[in-house]
Design a protein around this motif. Structure first.
Motif, PDB file in Angstrom:
ATOM      1  N   UNK A 180       0.878  -1.164   0.000  1.00 21.54           N
ATOM      2  CA  UNK A 180       0.000   0.000   0.000  1.00 21.54           C
ATOM      3  C   UNK A 180       0.912   1.209   0.000  1.00 21.54           C
ATOM      4  N   UNK A 181       0.827   1.968  -1.031  1.00 23.49           N
ATOM      5  CA  UNK A 181       1.706   3.121  -1.149  1.00 23.49           C
ATOM      6  C   UNK A 181       1.095   4.300  -0.407  1.00 23.49           C
ATOM      7  N   UNK A 182       1.866   4.814   0.513  1.00 26.14           N
ATOM      8  CA  UNK A 182       1.451   6.019   1.215  1.00 26.14           C
ATOM      9  C   UNK A 182       2.112   7.210   0.549  1.00 26.14           C
ATOM     10  N   UNK A 183       1.454   8.310   0.648  1.00 26.07           N
ATOM     11  CA  UNK A 183       2.034   9.538   0.108  1.00 26.07           C
ATOM     12  C   UNK A 183       3.308   9.854   0.884  1.00 26.07           C
ATOM     13  N   UNK A 184       4.288  10.467   0.218  1.00 23.88           N
ATOM     14  CA  UNK A 184       5.527  10.807   0.913  1.00 23.88           C
ATOM     15  C   UNK A 184       5.290  11.861   1.988  1.00 23.88           C
ATOM     16  N   UNK A 204       4.255  16.318   7.463  1.00 30.22           N
ATOM     17  CA  UNK A 204       2.870  16.025   7.106  1.00 30.22           C
ATOM     18  C   UNK A 204       2.816  15.190   5.847  1.00 30.22           C
ATOM     19  N   UNK A 205       1.665  14.569   5.655  1.00 25.33           N
ATOM     20  CA  UNK A 205       1.421  13.730   4.478  1.00 25.33           C
ATOM     21  C   UNK A 205       0.223  14.315   3.751  1.00 25.33           C
ATOM     22  N   UNK A 206       0.362  14.539   2.454  1.00 27.44           N
ATOM     23  CA  UNK A 206      -0.713  15.067   1.620  1.00 27.44           C
ATOM     24  C   UNK A 206      -1.349  13.921   0.852  1.00 27.44           C
ATOM     25  N   UNK A 207      -2.649  13.719   1.058  1.00 26.63           N
ATOM     26  CA  UNK A 207      -3.395  12.684   0.350  1.00 26.63           C
ATOM     27  C   UNK A 207      -4.646  13.331  -0.227  1.00 26.63           C
TER      28      UNK A 207
END
Length: 116
Positions: A41-45, A102-105
């Motif tokens: 599962x790819x998470x946003x950087x 932070x992570x931007x999704x």
């Protein structure tokens, strides 16, 4: 005659694709028992920034931060709200200078870590 040959060829092609697809369920998996099947599962950087807390909304679990540029996302300096957990808000108040990750999704940004 050409129409008939085209129809027959198309039908044979479609049937061959169908037969090939049916082979997959019968695929032999001998020797693969216990092999971990990892689903990626790819998470946003994660991006980093520094700024000043402008507001905290504990009901909506957001913190509004006026932050500097974020070169990794090609963002200019701006003020925006980030999703945050109650634990992450502990000890923070409007006016505090913070560094945060932070992570931007999609259109939502979530704090990963935040420090005074």
């Amino acid at each position: 005659m050409k129409l008939t040959l085209t129809a027959v060829a198309s039908t044979l092609f479609a049937l061959s694709l169908s037969a090939h697809a049916q082979d997959m369920p019968g695929m032999k998996m001998d020797g693969m028992e216990g092999m971990p099947m990892k689903q990626e599962t790819k998470q946003a950087p994660v991006s980093n920034a520094e700024g000043t807390i402008k507001a905290i909304d504990t009901a909506k679990h957001t913190v509004t931060i006026s932050h500097g540029a974020v070169p990794a996302l090609q963002w200019p300096p701006m003020t925006m709200a980030f999703s945050v957990t109650q634990d992450q808000l502990s000890g923070l108040a409007p006016g505090d200078r913070v560094s945060f990750s932070f992570r931007l999704e999609g259109n939502s940004a979530s704090i990963v870590s935040i420090n005074k």
